[in-house]
Design an enzyme around this catalytic site. Structure first.
Site, PDB file in Angstrom:
ATOM      1  N   GLN A   1      58.401   6.930 139.315  1.00 60.83           N
ATOM      2  CA  GLN A   1      59.803   6.955 139.760  1.00 60.83           C
ATOM      3  C   GLN A   1      60.528   8.211 139.260  1.00 60.83           C
ATOM      4  O   GLN A   1      61.398   8.752 139.944  1.00 60.83           O
ATOM      5  CB  GLN A   1      60.519   5.697 139.242  1.00 60.83           C
ATOM      6  CG  GLN A   1      61.878   5.433 139.873  1.00 60.83           C
ATOM      7  CD  GLN A   1      61.784   4.764 141.225  1.00 60.83           C
ATOM      8  OE1 GLN A   1      60.997   3.854 141.423  1.00 60.83           O
ATOM      9  NE2 GLN A   1      62.586   5.224 142.174  1.00 60.83           N
TER      10      GLN A   1
ATOM     11  N   ASP B   1      62.990  -4.404 144.823  1.00 60.30           N
ATOM     12  CA  ASP B   1      61.598  -3.981 145.012  1.00 60.30           C
ATOM     13  C   ASP B   1      60.888  -5.228 145.539  1.00 60.30           C
ATOM     14  O   ASP B   1      61.549  -6.134 146.075  1.00 60.30           O
ATOM     15  CB  ASP B   1      60.992  -3.461 143.692  1.00 60.30           C
ATOM     16  CG  ASP B   1      59.632  -2.786 143.900  1.00 60.30           C
ATOM     17  OD1 ASP B   1      59.588  -1.700 144.472  1.00 60.30           O
ATOM     18  OD2 ASP B   1      58.599  -3.358 143.502  1.00 60.30           O
TER      19      ASP B   1
ATOM     20  N   LYS C   1      59.647  10.987 141.690  1.00 63.22           N
ATOM     21  CA  LYS C   1      60.211  10.658 143.007  1.00 63.22           C
ATOM     22  C   LYS C   1      61.711  10.952 143.001  1.00 63.22           C
ATOM     23  O   LYS C   1      62.236  11.601 143.896  1.00 63.22           O
ATOM     24  CB  LYS C   1      59.974   9.160 143.270  1.00 63.22           C
ATOM     25  CG  LYS C   1      60.478   8.676 144.593  1.00 63.22           C
ATOM     26  CD  LYS C   1      60.310   7.169 144.734  1.00 63.22           C
ATOM     27  CE  LYS C   1      58.900   6.752 144.385  1.00 63.22           C
ATOM     28  NZ  LYS C   1      58.630   5.358 144.733  1.00 63.22           N
TER      29      LYS C   1
ATOM     30  N   LYS D   1      62.256   1.358 135.818  1.00 69.87           N
ATOM     31  CA  LYS D   1      61.775   0.260 136.670  1.00 69.87           C
ATOM     32  C   LYS D   1      61.831  -1.023 135.849  1.00 69.87           C
ATOM     33  O   LYS D   1      61.749  -0.988 134.625  1.00 69.87           O
ATOM     34  CB  LYS D   1      60.329   0.524 137.107  1.00 69.87           C
ATOM     35  CG  LYS D   1      59.882  -0.267 138.314  1.00 69.87           C
ATOM     36  CD  LYS D   1      60.244   0.403 139.611  1.00 69.87           C
ATOM     37  CE  LYS D   1      59.905  -0.459 140.802  1.00 69.87           C
ATOM     38  NZ  LYS D   1      60.137   0.244 142.067  1.00 69.87           N
TER      39      LYS D   1
HETATM   40  P1  NDP Z   1      58.445  -6.789 150.071  1.00 68.70           P
HETATM   41  O1  NDP Z   1      58.394  -7.833 149.031  1.00 68.70           O
HETATM   42  O2  NDP Z   1      59.571  -6.778 151.034  1.00 68.70           O
HETATM   43  O3  NDP Z   1      57.095  -6.797 150.926  1.00 68.70           O
HETATM   44  C1  NDP Z   1      55.835  -6.641 150.337  1.00 68.70           C
HETATM   45  C2  NDP Z   1      54.807  -6.910 151.417  1.00 68.70           C
HETATM   46  O4  NDP Z   1      53.523  -6.603 150.908  1.00 68.70           O
HETATM   47  C3  NDP Z   1      54.754  -8.366 151.855  1.00 68.70           C
HETATM   48  O5  NDP Z   1      54.401  -8.414 153.209  1.00 68.70           O
HETATM   49  C4  NDP Z   1      53.657  -8.931 150.964  1.00 68.70           C
HETATM   50  O6  NDP Z   1      53.030 -10.093 151.471  1.00 68.70           O
HETATM   51  C5  NDP Z   1      52.692  -7.777 150.995  1.00 68.70           C
HETATM   52  N1  NDP Z   1      51.792  -7.831 149.861  1.00 68.70           N
HETATM   53  C6  NDP Z   1      52.086  -7.985 148.555  1.00 68.70           C
HETATM   54  N2  NDP Z   1      50.970  -7.997 147.822  1.00 68.70           N
HETATM   55  C7  NDP Z   1      49.949  -7.837 148.690  1.00 68.70           C
HETATM   56  C8  NDP Z   1      48.554  -7.745 148.570  1.00 68.70           C
HETATM   57  N3  NDP Z   1      47.971  -7.833 147.385  1.00 68.70           N
HETATM   58  N4  NDP Z   1      47.827  -7.572 149.702  1.00 68.70           N
HETATM   59  C9  NDP Z   1      48.407  -7.475 150.912  1.00 68.70           C
HETATM   60  N5  NDP Z   1      49.730  -7.552 151.087  1.00 68.70           N
HETATM   61  C10 NDP Z   1      50.486  -7.728 150.001  1.00 68.70           C
HETATM   62  O7  NDP Z   1      58.355  -5.398 149.273  1.00 68.70           O
HETATM   63  P2  NDP Z   1      58.779  -3.958 149.776  1.00 68.70           P
HETATM   64  O8  NDP Z   1      58.449  -3.800 151.205  1.00 68.70           O
HETATM   65  O9  NDP Z   1      60.147  -3.701 149.296  1.00 68.70           O
HETATM   66  O10 NDP Z   1      57.826  -3.032 148.884  1.00 68.70           O
HETATM   67  C11 NDP Z   1      56.506  -2.697 149.292  1.00 68.70           C
HETATM   68  C12 NDP Z   1      56.020  -1.515 148.488  1.00 68.70           C
HETATM   69  O11 NDP Z   1      56.909  -0.403 148.669  1.00 68.70           O
HETATM   70  C13 NDP Z   1      55.937  -1.723 146.968  1.00 68.70           C
HETATM   71  O12 NDP Z   1      54.872  -0.967 146.452  1.00 68.70           O
HETATM   72  C14 NDP Z   1      57.264  -1.137 146.487  1.00 68.70           C
HETATM   73  O13 NDP Z   1      57.209  -0.745 145.125  1.00 68.70           O
HETATM   74  C15 NDP Z   1      57.377   0.064 147.410  1.00 68.70           C
HETATM   75  N6  NDP Z   1      58.725   0.596 147.555  1.00 68.70           N
HETATM   76  C16 NDP Z   1      59.741  -0.180 148.018  1.00 68.70           C
HETATM   77  C17 NDP Z   1      61.004   0.354 148.166  1.00 68.70           C
HETATM   78  C18 NDP Z   1      62.114  -0.416 148.774  1.00 68.70           C
HETATM   79  O14 NDP Z   1      63.170   0.178 149.028  1.00 68.70           O
HETATM   80  N7  NDP Z   1      61.968  -1.689 149.060  1.00 68.70           N
HETATM   81  C19 NDP Z   1      61.298   1.737 147.749  1.00 68.70           C
HETATM   82  C20 NDP Z   1      60.130   2.495 147.374  1.00 68.70           C
HETATM   83  C21 NDP Z   1      58.904   1.921 147.246  1.00 68.70           C
HETATM   84  P3  NDP Z   1      53.420 -11.541 150.896  1.00 68.70           P
HETATM   85  O15 NDP Z   1      54.759 -11.823 151.487  1.00 68.70           O
HETATM   86  O16 NDP Z   1      52.328 -12.422 151.363  1.00 68.70           O
HETATM   87  O17 NDP Z   1      53.462 -11.400 149.389  1.00 68.70           O
END
Ligand code: NDP
Length: 485
Positions: free
Chosen positions: A150, A205, A153, A165
């Protein structure tokens, strides 16, 4: 002479940019390592061993550290000051780590205890900034790797924010709304004393969205007895949230890939795209990619993935994930033409032009990377944090696949959070167009800064090196200016 003529002819017929081609070959061929470079490599190896000896069990943190140290070699060769001042030794140790107990009571009156964290890693450029993750996999190693990346970034965004974080090993799945509220309140009852608009500004997150941010903000306000709108970002629009923040990480990912494609005179039109995950980042990345003419053929959740060679319906995915909070397997009930597979990791075996891992860390290993390359992938861009292993990244770079690292690709979310902080300070709200325009500009600048740094340090096309160096130098120079603190 004959060989030279043949090569010149190949350049002419294929319209290849000779300089570019030679540069890319240089990165692929084993380079002759100078004495100075070897000295820096040895220094980085020693440093890594010291870090590892201190916390050998922090697997994710060590992985992120290794990636960072590897990519900083060129900048340490050219600039001795960083070594003389021991900047890395200072930088790699978080300024502060807070761990705390989070007790809460479920709807049946049972008491539970989770562990909460906030890693305040580096405040050289501004208040600590970084999301909060609620997921059973959260531990100190995960928190440290996330907050380390972070820092760079946030530096890349050009905004005045440091790196941090936080989170808890709490699983929000299957919890009632009241349970979520009680957990968030308990979490904030401890966290509140460590944060503030000019100290540390958390956001969402994995497992933390607008609802959770709202509950945490409410508790913070209640304890403080004051309305500090800028203490959290990702808030609801009624109380200081920014238009465009929800979409920013996913849209930003696509804006970054657009810049990568432009470099090869390509765009999203008719490209086949895969995203892993179906959460915040994945859904808005899909939305923007589709708007730009791409076809998204597969996405997943932690249980499995759906695939339709003719393209998925985003409307259905949004209904399943946002309205019903259900599993992605539901998709095939209304779209029998699609297929569902219950091993999400196999999603990378589907042929595509652009792969966007948007779920979690270490989703693409060496085997998946080889599969993607074999199937003709052109671009891999990390929407999630550290979704590709070190070996996977090496495979993409060796095969001249355009690879966008997380600290650059998904920086749009935190950049927009910083715009939210600016609006809160001004007590103003900008239009969605104003925010989106700034987001696009920020992503373009990040791309060009990464590219410039990768060229300057003789790794053309290697955006991992470019992003780490561009992010690092600003933080390191500032740390030197601020003294040993
Ligand atoms: P969400 O909780 O909205 O979504 C996460 C998604 O990933 C869900 O569909 C979840 O499925 C899936 N998932 C989690 N673990 C696994 C796994 N082991 N295998 C397959 N799918 C998995 O999170 P975000 O979209 O906010 O974040 C996703 C990524 O992006 C993270 O790494 C986060 O740190 C990064 N990020 C997010 C930001 C943001 O603004 N939100 C900013 C910058 C980075 P399920 O629902 O089944 O758990």
């Amino acid at each position: 002479m004959y060989d030279k003529l043949v090569i010149e002819e190949v350049y002419r017929i294929d319209g290849i940019d000779r300089k570019k081609w030679e540069a890319s070959i240089m990165t692929q061929l084993e380079r002759v390592i100078s004495a100075e470079e070897q000295e820096v490599i040895d220094y980085m190896d020693d440093l890594y061993e010291k870090i590892k000896a201190r916390d050998p069990h922090e697997v994710e943190f060590l992985q992120a550290t290794k990636m960072l140290l590897n990519s900083l070699v060129p900048v340490f060769v050219k600039n001795r000051t960083y070594r003389e001042k021991n900047v890395l030794e200072q930088l790699i140790e978080p300024e502060r780590i807070i761990t705390f107990r989070v007790p809460w009571i479920d709807d049946n009156g049972n008491t539970h205890v989770n562990r909460g964290y906030r890693v305040q890693f580096n405040s050289a450029l501004g208040p600590y900034k970084g999301g909060i993750r609620f997921h059973p996999s959260v531990n100190l190693s995960v928190m440290k790797f996330l907050s380390l990346t972070q820092i760079f970034k946030n530096s890349l965004t050009g905004q005045p924010i440091g790196g941090g974080k936080g989170g808890a090993d709490f699983d929000p799945k299957g919890k009632s709304d009241n349970e979520i509220m009680r957990f968030c309140q308990s979490f904030m009852t401890e966290l509140y004393r460590h944060i503030g608009p000019d100290i540390d500004v958390p956001a969402g997150d994995i497992g933390v969205g607008k609802r959770e941010v709202g509950y945490m903000f409410g508790q913070y306000k209640r304890i403080q007895g004051a309305y500090h709108a800028g203490v959290l970002t990702g808030k609801g629009l009624n109380y200081g949230g920014s238009l465009g923040r929800t979409e920013a990480t996913g849209y930003g990912t696509i804006y970054f890939v657009q810049e990568m494609l432009k470099d090869r005179r390509e765009d999203f039109k008719n490209k086949t795209v895969i995203t892993s995950g179906s959460g915040n980042v994945a859904i808005y990345a899909m939305e923007k990619a589709i708007k730009l003419g791409a076809k998204v053929v597969a996405c997943s959740d932690s249980a499995g993935y759906v695939y339709d060679r003719n393209g998925l319906s985003l409307q259905t995915i949004k209904r399943i994930k946002f309205s019903e909070g259900a599993r992605i397997s539901e998709y095939v009930k209304t779209h029998p033409e699609a297929e569902y597979f219950d091993d999400g990791s196999k999603i990378w075996s589907i042929p595509c032009d652009i792969a966007l891992p948007c779920a979690t860390q270490n989703e693409i290993d060496e085997e998946s990377a080889k599969m993607l390359v074999k199937n003709g992938v052109q671009v891999v861009a990390e929407g999630a944090n550290m979704p590709c292993s070190i070996e996977a990244i090496d495979i993409f770079l060796e095969n001249d696949i355009m690879f966008g690292p997380a600290q650059a690709v998904n920086a749009g979310g935190v950049a927009c959070s910083s715009l939210e902080m600016a609006q809160n300070s001004q007590r103003l709200s900008w239009t969605v167009e104003q925010v989106d325009e700034q987001l696009q500009q920020i992503m373009k600048t990040i791309y060009s800064n990464c590219k410039r740094a990768s060229n300057k340090y003789d790794h053309p096309g290697n955006l991992v090196v470019g992003a780490n160096i561009a992010g690092f130098t600003k933080v390191a120079d500032t740390m030197i200016e601020q003294g040993v603190i």
